[in-house]
Design a protein around this motif. Structure first.
Motif, PDB file in Angstrom:
ATOM      1  N   GLU A 109       0.842  -1.191   0.000  1.00  0.00           N
ATOM      2  CA  GLU A 109       0.000   0.000   0.000  1.00  0.00           C
ATOM      3  C   GLU A 109       0.877   1.241   0.000  1.00  0.00           C
ATOM      4  O   GLU A 109       1.986   1.236   0.538  1.00  0.00           O
ATOM      5  N   LEU A 110       0.357   2.297  -0.602  1.00  0.00           N
ATOM      6  CA  LEU A 110       0.993   3.601  -0.569  1.00  0.00           C
ATOM      7  C   LEU A 110       0.007   4.615  -0.002  1.00  0.00           C
ATOM      8  O   LEU A 110      -1.190   4.545  -0.272  1.00  0.00           O
ATOM      9  N   VAL A 111       0.510   5.549   0.763  1.00  0.00           N
ATOM     10  CA  VAL A 111      -0.299   6.661   1.266  1.00  0.00           C
ATOM     11  C   VAL A 111       0.517   7.932   1.134  1.00  0.00           C
ATOM     12  O   VAL A 111       1.706   7.949   1.486  1.00  0.00           O
ATOM     13  N   ARG A 112      -0.101   8.964   0.597  1.00  0.00           N
ATOM     14  CA  ARG A 112       0.560  10.266   0.597  1.00  0.00           C
ATOM     15  C   ARG A 112      -0.337  11.267   1.307  1.00  0.00           C
ATOM     16  O   ARG A 112      -1.505  11.433   0.951  1.00  0.00           O
ATOM     17  N   THR A 113       0.204  11.918   2.313  1.00  0.00           N
ATOM     18  CA  THR A 113      -0.533  12.913   3.072  1.00  0.00           C
ATOM     19  C   THR A 113       0.445  13.862   3.730  1.00  0.00           C
ATOM     20  O   THR A 113       1.537  13.450   4.146  1.00  0.00           O
ATOM     21  N   GLU A 114       0.095  15.116   3.774  1.00  0.00           N
ATOM     22  CA  GLU A 114       0.929  16.144   4.395  1.00  0.00           C
ATOM     23  C   GLU A 114       2.351  16.117   3.840  1.00  0.00           C
ATOM     24  O   GLU A 114       3.323  16.315   4.567  1.00  0.00           O
ATOM     25  N   GLY A 115       2.473  15.856   2.552  1.00  0.00           N
ATOM     26  CA  GLY A 115       3.776  15.886   1.900  1.00  0.00           C
ATOM     27  C   GLY A 115       4.620  14.645   2.092  1.00  0.00           C
ATOM     28  O   GLY A 115       5.756  14.585   1.590  1.00  0.00           O
ATOM     29  N   ARG A 116       4.121  13.643   2.799  1.00  0.00           N
ATOM     30  CA  ARG A 116       4.876  12.401   3.027  1.00  0.00           C
ATOM     31  C   ARG A 116       4.330  11.273   2.170  1.00  0.00           C
ATOM     32  O   ARG A 116       3.113  11.130   2.014  1.00  0.00           O
ATOM     33  N   MET A 117       5.227  10.455   1.629  1.00  0.00           N
ATOM     34  CA  MET A 117       4.837   9.246   0.924  1.00  0.00           C
ATOM     35  C   MET A 117       5.234   8.056   1.788  1.00  0.00           C
ATOM     36  O   MET A 117       6.400   7.909   2.170  1.00  0.00           O
ATOM     37  N   LEU A 118       4.250   7.223   2.118  1.00  0.00           N
ATOM     38  CA  LEU A 118       4.477   6.077   2.991  1.00  0.00           C
ATOM     39  C   LEU A 118       4.193   4.776   2.256  1.00  0.00           C
ATOM     40  O   LEU A 118       3.341   4.719   1.368  1.00  0.00           O
ATOM     41  N   PHE A 119       4.893   3.722   2.684  1.00  0.00           N
ATOM     42  CA  PHE A 119       4.827   2.414   2.032  1.00  0.00           C
ATOM     43  C   PHE A 119       4.636   1.334   3.096  1.00  0.00           C
ATOM     44  O   PHE A 119       5.295   1.351   4.131  1.00  0.00           O
ATOM     45  N   ARG A 120       3.702   0.396   2.842  1.00  0.00           N
ATOM     46  CA  ARG A 120       3.512  -0.716   3.766  1.00  0.00           C
ATOM     47  C   ARG A 120       3.229  -1.993   2.981  1.00  0.00           C
ATOM     48  O   ARG A 120       2.216  -2.105   2.306  1.00  0.00           O
ATOM     49  N   PRO A 121       4.130  -2.983   3.067  1.00  0.00           N
ATOM     50  CA  PRO A 121       3.882  -4.253   2.393  1.00  0.00           C
ATOM     51  C   PRO A 121       2.955  -5.133   3.230  1.00  0.00           C
ATOM     52  O   PRO A 121       2.859  -4.968   4.450  1.00  0.00           O
ATOM     53  N   THR A 122       2.256  -6.049   2.573  1.00  0.00           N
ATOM     54  CA  THR A 122       1.481  -7.024   3.318  1.00  0.00           C
ATOM     55  C   THR A 122       2.445  -7.934   4.075  1.00  0.00           C
ATOM     56  O   THR A 122       3.644  -7.973   3.798  1.00  0.00           O
ATOM     57  N   ALA A 123       1.925  -8.676   5.047  1.00  0.00           N
ATOM     58  CA  ALA A 123       2.774  -9.553   5.852  1.00  0.00           C
ATOM     59  C   ALA A 123       3.524 -10.563   4.985  1.00  0.00           C
ATOM     60  O   ALA A 123       4.725 -10.800   5.163  1.00  0.00           O
TER      61      ALA A 123
END
Length: 260
Positions: A109-123
């Motif tokens: 998954e990717l999330v971008r908010t408040e200028g940050r790009m975040l990444f989280r893989p499934t388990a």
């Protein structure tokens, strides 16, 4: 991040295809076009009689006025045939959520908010990438993609500016009005685009009401959509960001596989 760059390559295929869909002889910018005419056809203007240029101008105007959109589709890597499926909800403020699955490589998954790009893989993906010990230690954590990361381009899927299939004019493309049809239950009109360098694309616009993009795909006719398709839905629906509990964001890339 995956070391083989499969994710980056697949998303780049989407981005390059979408960014290139501009008309051959359009001279005006999005703002100028929007100021000169409405995004919906006038009472005496028939969609079926519009030129390819006129259709693309209308699509560009309509898309430029929406606040948000959901994009769902896939791209197939030309080198290895690997398919990447993607779902993105993005808005004009730069907020975005995305789910990506790369064939044979896993999901994230990717999330971008408040200028940050975040990444989280499934388990399962995290385990495959870094081993069970690291995956368990960082379970359900989000990792920051820095602007200098080689994977920073992943954030491009959140940028509506280049995601538009009716972007800035590009004189290398020629256009031709296509055929009426139906996309997602909505009446549509297609436009065929050709470039000597990039090949063929077909786009579909809503034929009733605001002429927003409904679909963009590679190729024409029976070949359309074999290597890339992206559908546009949920216009002007607010983007819902996932809850990010305190301590759930790691300020850095995935830890090394050997990390304790």
């Amino acid at each position: 991040m995956p070391s083989d760059r499969a994710v980056v390559a697949a998303l780049a295929a989407l981005g390059l295809a979408l960014a290139a869909t501009a008309c051959d002889d359009a001279k005006d910018s999005t703002a100028a076009a929007a100021a000169s005419s409405p995004a919906s056809p006038g009472p005496t203007e028939r969609v079926a009689s519009m030129t390819g240029k006129r259709l693309l101008d209308k699509g560009r105007e309509a898309f430029g006025r929406v606040s948000s959109v959901r994009m769902t589709g896939f791209a197939v890597d030309e080198d290895d045939g690997r398919r990447t499926d993607i779902q993105v909800a993005a808005d004009r403020k730069g907020q975005c959520v995305a789910k990506v699955e790369v064939e044979g490589k896993g999901q994230f998954e990717l999330v971008r908010t408040e200028g940050r790009m975040l990444f989280r893989p499934t388990a399962a993906t995290f385990t495959a990438l870094r081993g069970p010990a690291v995956a368990e230690r960082y379970k359900d954590r989000w990792f920051t993609i820095s602007p200098t990361s080689e994977y920073a381009s992943l954030g491009g899927v959140c940028d509506l500016v280049w995601t538009v299939p009716f972007g800035e004019p590009d004189t290398s493309w020629s256009t031709l009005a296509g055929e009426p049809g139906t996309v997602g239950g909505r009446a549509s009109m297609s436009v065929e685009l050709r470039s000597q360098d990039a090949g063929e694309l077909i786009t579909h616009l809503a034929a009733e009401g605001a002429m927003v993009p409904l679909r963009v795909a590679d190729g024409w006719g029976e070949s359309a959509g074999k290597k890339m398709t992206l559908d546009f839905t949920d216009y002007d629906v607010p983007v819902v960001l996932p809850a990010l509990p305190a301590g759930s964001v790691v300020d850095g890339d995935l830890p090394a596989k050997a990390a304790a």
